[in-house]
Design a protein around this motif. Structure first.
Motif, PDB file in Angstrom:
ATOM      1  N   ALA A  52      46.639  40.031  57.450  1.00  0.00           N
ATOM      2  CA  ALA A  52      45.654  39.900  56.374  1.00  0.00           C
ATOM      3  C   ALA A  52      44.811  38.675  56.698  1.00  0.00           C
ATOM      4  N   THR A  53      43.497  38.860  56.677  1.00  0.00           N
ATOM      5  CA  THR A  53      42.575  37.752  56.881  1.00  0.00           C
ATOM      6  C   THR A  53      41.943  37.459  55.535  1.00  0.00           C
ATOM      7  N   ILE A  54      42.089  36.218  55.079  1.00  0.00           N
ATOM      8  CA  ILE A  54      41.668  35.843  53.733  1.00  0.00           C
ATOM      9  C   ILE A  54      40.750  34.638  53.817  1.00  0.00           C
ATOM     10  N   THR A  55      39.608  34.732  53.135  1.00  0.00           N
ATOM     11  CA  THR A  55      38.705  33.592  52.994  1.00  0.00           C
ATOM     12  C   THR A  55      38.856  33.096  51.567  1.00  0.00           C
ATOM     13  N   PHE A  56      39.083  31.782  51.430  1.00  0.00           N
ATOM     14  CA  PHE A  56      39.368  31.237  50.109  1.00  0.00           C
ATOM     15  C   PHE A  56      38.867  29.812  49.988  1.00  0.00           C
ATOM     16  N   ASP A  57      38.794  29.357  48.757  1.00  0.00           N
ATOM     17  CA  ASP A  57      38.364  28.000  48.432  1.00  0.00           C
ATOM     18  C   ASP A  57      39.600  27.116  48.375  1.00  0.00           C
TER      19      ASP A  57
END
Length: 94
Positions: A52-57
């Motif tokens: 899983a590739t996740i972009t987050f703050d």
């Protein structure tokens, strides 16, 4: 302008190796679970690669919180992937 710069600098993309995905329904369930975490802006779950590739703050959510979301959905997240070959680069201790 400064607020926009801060917002961009707090964005991070992590790739988690996954255990327990059995089919497209599992990938969809995990995608929804991760997308529901406050601070996550983008999710891509690959059933074939078991990642899983996740972009987050980073100001709102941590990698550990993402791992908890994976566990709460019924799957296991291994340590984050950093290297180009899909394995940990070894430089971070992860």
């Amino acid at each position: 302008m400064q607020a926009e710069t801060l917002k961009r600098s707090s964005q991070k993309t992590e790739t988690l190796r996954l255990v327990g995905l059995r089919g497209p329904d599992c990938a969809d369930k995990l995608d929804r679970a991760l997308a529901a975490v406050p601070g996550v802006s983008q999710v891509s779950v690959s059933l074939a690669d078991e990642k899983a590739t996740i972009t987050f703050d980073t100001a709102q959510v941590s990698t550990q919180r993402l791992q908890v979301a994976v566990a709460d959905a019924g799957y296991e997240a291994l340590k984050p992937v950093h290297g180009q070959d899909g394995n940990c680069c070894g430089g971070c201790g992860g």
